[in-house]
Design a protein around this motif. Structure first.
Motif, mmCIF file in Angstrom:
data_model
loop_
_atom_site.group_PDB
_atom_site.id
_atom_site.type_symbol
_atom_site.label_atom_id
_atom_site.label_comp_id
_atom_site.label_asym_id
_atom_site.label_seq_id
_atom_site.Cartn_x
_atom_site.Cartn_y
_atom_site.Cartn_z
ATOM 1 N N ILE A 87 0.831 -1.204 0.000
ATOM 2 C CA ILE A 87 0.000 0.000 0.000
ATOM 3 C C ILE A 87 0.863 1.250 0.000
ATOM 4 O O ILE A 87 0.635 2.190 -0.786
ATOM 5 C CB ILE A 87 -0.940 -0.005 1.228
ATOM 6 C CG1 ILE A 87 -1.953 -1.160 1.139
ATOM 7 C CG2 ILE A 87 -1.659 1.333 1.371
ATOM 8 C CD1 ILE A 87 -2.920 -1.073 -0.005
ATOM 9 N N LEU A 88 1.874 1.289 0.827
ATOM 10 C CA LEU A 88 2.715 2.481 0.950
ATOM 11 C C LEU A 88 3.534 2.734 -0.307
ATOM 12 O O LEU A 88 3.916 3.884 -0.579
ATOM 13 C CB LEU A 88 3.636 2.351 2.165
ATOM 14 C CG LEU A 88 2.920 2.350 3.532
ATOM 15 C CD1 LEU A 88 3.898 2.036 4.653
ATOM 16 C CD2 LEU A 88 2.251 3.703 3.769
ATOM 17 N N ALA A 131 2.827 4.122 8.904
ATOM 18 C CA ALA A 131 3.370 5.388 8.410
ATOM 19 C C ALA A 131 3.142 6.541 9.380
ATOM 20 O O ALA A 131 3.866 7.542 9.345
ATOM 21 C CB ALA A 131 2.740 5.724 7.058
ATOM 22 N N GLY A 132 2.097 6.428 10.196
ATOM 23 C CA GLY A 132 1.757 7.513 11.106
ATOM 24 C C GLY A 132 0.952 8.616 10.461
ATOM 25 O O GLY A 132 0.717 9.668 11.067
ATOM 26 N N ASN A 133 0.503 8.404 9.219
ATOM 27 C CA ASN A 133 -0.308 9.400 8.509
ATOM 28 C C ASN A 133 -1.029 8.721 7.353
ATOM 29 O O ASN A 133 -0.862 7.517 7.124
ATOM 30 C CB ASN A 133 0.563 10.555 7.997
ATOM 31 C CG ASN A 133 1.673 10.070 7.077
ATOM 32 O OD1 ASN A 133 1.432 9.473 6.026
ATOM 33 N ND2 ASN A 133 2.928 10.295 7.484
ATOM 34 N N VAL A 179 -12.178 3.774 5.214
ATOM 35 C CA VAL A 179 -11.325 2.662 4.797
ATOM 36 C C VAL A 179 -10.136 2.459 5.734
ATOM 37 O O VAL A 179 -9.576 1.356 5.796
ATOM 38 C CB VAL A 179 -10.853 2.862 3.337
ATOM 39 C CG1 VAL A 179 -9.681 3.835 3.245
ATOM 40 C CG2 VAL A 179 -10.504 1.535 2.678
ATOM 41 N N CYS A 180 -9.763 3.486 6.489
ATOM 42 C CA CYS A 180 -8.627 3.361 7.398
ATOM 43 C C CYS A 180 -9.102 2.954 8.792
ATOM 44 O O CYS A 180 -8.905 3.684 9.792
ATOM 45 C CB CYS A 180 -7.837 4.670 7.455
ATOM 46 S SG CYS A 180 -6.893 5.013 5.957
ATOM 47 N N ARG A 181 -9.736 1.807 8.869
ATOM 48 C CA ARG A 181 -10.191 1.265 10.146
ATOM 49 C C ARG A 181 -10.445 -0.231 9.980
ATOM 50 O O ARG A 181 -10.331 -0.766 8.874
ATOM 51 C CB ARG A 181 -11.456 1.982 10.640
ATOM 52 C CG ARG A 181 -12.673 1.814 9.769
ATOM 53 C CD ARG A 181 -13.810 2.748 10.189
ATOM 54 N NE ARG A 181 -14.276 2.510 11.539
ATOM 55 C CZ ARG A 181 -15.352 1.771 11.841
ATOM 56 N NH1 ARG A 181 -16.062 1.207 10.874
ATOM 57 N NH2 ARG A 181 -15.715 1.590 13.089
ATOM 58 N N LEU A 192 -3.624 -0.636 8.464
ATOM 59 C CA LEU A 192 -2.305 -1.088 8.894
ATOM 60 C C LEU A 192 -1.209 -0.192 8.320
ATOM 61 O O LEU A 192 -0.217 0.106 9.004
ATOM 62 C CB LEU A 192 -2.083 -2.540 8.466
ATOM 63 C CG LEU A 192 -3.066 -3.573 9.026
ATOM 64 C CD1 LEU A 192 -2.746 -4.960 8.487
ATOM 65 C CD2 LEU A 192 -3.066 -3.578 10.549
ATOM 66 N N ALA A 193 -1.404 0.259 7.071
ATOM 67 C CA ALA A 193 -0.424 1.163 6.466
ATOM 68 C C ALA A 193 -0.399 2.503 7.203
ATOM 69 O O ALA A 193 0.673 3.085 7.422
ATOM 70 C CB ALA A 193 -0.749 1.370 4.989
#
Length: 329
Positions: A237-238, A264-266, A250-252, A259-260
């Protein structure tokens, strides 16, 4: 209360791919314009059971015809497949925007599958998918619908490569494809790497719960429709150009993008939302040197858009079963 069965829903949606695609496009645009309300989905899980779940997706959508509100209640029980049943089942309730009363109860699995597949096809066109073939990883209901909607948009799509961990499932899927589209070339492969390498367009629709795919064999600049959300590693992904339906959704829930983000922290790795690209209107130009990944969490607004379409067509056609005393009034 109007009750619309699986047969009623199929009678309305079969052969209506272009109308479904239009409804999905419109829903994405309305969401991007702020004409929706989509709370986070609620996941019901069970003690000691990591596989099965039931999810509630409430939503509101300010459609061009009239505002619509409701909820989809969708289950995922992967063990059903071994018992000869579909993995997922669903019901949708639409509520009156005047009184709040529930007024339509629909079989939802068909709507859920087709809105997912239509969103994938809309993304493929918007993100400039090329070639005459597609690789389908995961031989279930969703990828068959994906193929159907891609065929509705790409007249020249005449080749498909399929892979599933269950070889018999792959073979049965291939037979179904050749029965539906006898002119299409269908290849069954026994290694996922061969499926990834076969075409520049790949659709992932598996029941994976943790990342597992090595994408090194993908063609340069390939487009991956990451519908199952948990196949790709955070590192993949990154390193990719990422397009989503909604970053907050989608970020949950331990998706690959979640996980990405944790790694990455962002969320800087997310380049676009599909709705933004549809509003922009210009043909998107993919980076030929990196993978492009479309990851849709699956917004409840899409279910509402299709459920509303089915409801309106059912009223026009007189389909469904009316229960006049459902609320006792």
């Amino acid at each position: 209360m109007l009750i619309l069965s699986h047969g009623d829903v199929r009678r309305i949606l079969d052969g209506a791919e272009q109308e479904v695609l239009a409804a999905v496009r419109t829903a994405y645009v309305l969401h991007t314009q702020g004409r929706s309300a989509i709370p986070h989905s609620v996941f019901l899980r069970f003690p000691g059971d990591d596989r099965n779940r039931i999810i509630a997706l409430p939503a509101y959508l300010d459609t061009p015809e009239a505002p619509v509100a409701g909820v989809k209640w969708v289950s995922s029980f992967p063990g059903n497949v071994q018992a000869g049943m579909d993995r997922a089942s669903a019901a949708i309730i639409l509520n009156s925007m005047r009184t709040g009363h529930p007024e339509v109860f629909l079989e939802g699995a068909t709507i859920s599958a087709r809105r997912t597949a239509a969103s994938a096809a809309v993304a493929a066109v918007t993100l400039g998918a090329t070639g005459s073939g597609v690789s389908l990883i995961g031989c279930g209901v969703i990828n068959f619908e994906v193929l159907s909607f891609l065929r509705a948009l790409y007249a020249g799509l005449d080749s498909v490569t399929v892979f599933d961990l269950d070889q018999a499932r792959s073979t049965a899927f291939a037979d179904r494809c050749t029965t539906r589209w006898p002119e299409m070339k269908v290849d069954v492969v026994t290694r996922v790497e061969d499926a990834l390498a076969a075409h520049p367009l790949v659709s992932l629709a598996t029941s994976a719960t943790v990342p597992h795919l090595d994408v090194a064999r993908c063609q340069p600049g390939a487009l991956i429709l990451h519908l199952s959300l948990r196949d790709l590693t955070p590192e993949t992904i990154l390193a990719s150009t990422n397009v989503v339906d909604d970053a907050d959704h989608v970020c949950r829930a331990a998706t690959s993008l979640h996980l990405a983000e944790q790694q990455a922290g962002n969320r800087d790795f997310i380049a676009h939302s599909l709705g933004e690209l549809l509003l922009d209107g210009d043909r998107y130009r993919r980076n030929p040197d990196t993978l492009t990944v479309f990851s849709p969490f699956g917004l409840g607004a899409l279910d509402l858009a299709l459920a509303d379409l089915v409801h309106r067509r059912a009223r026009e056609s007189g389909l469904g079963t009316h229960v006049p005393d459902f609320l006792g009034t």
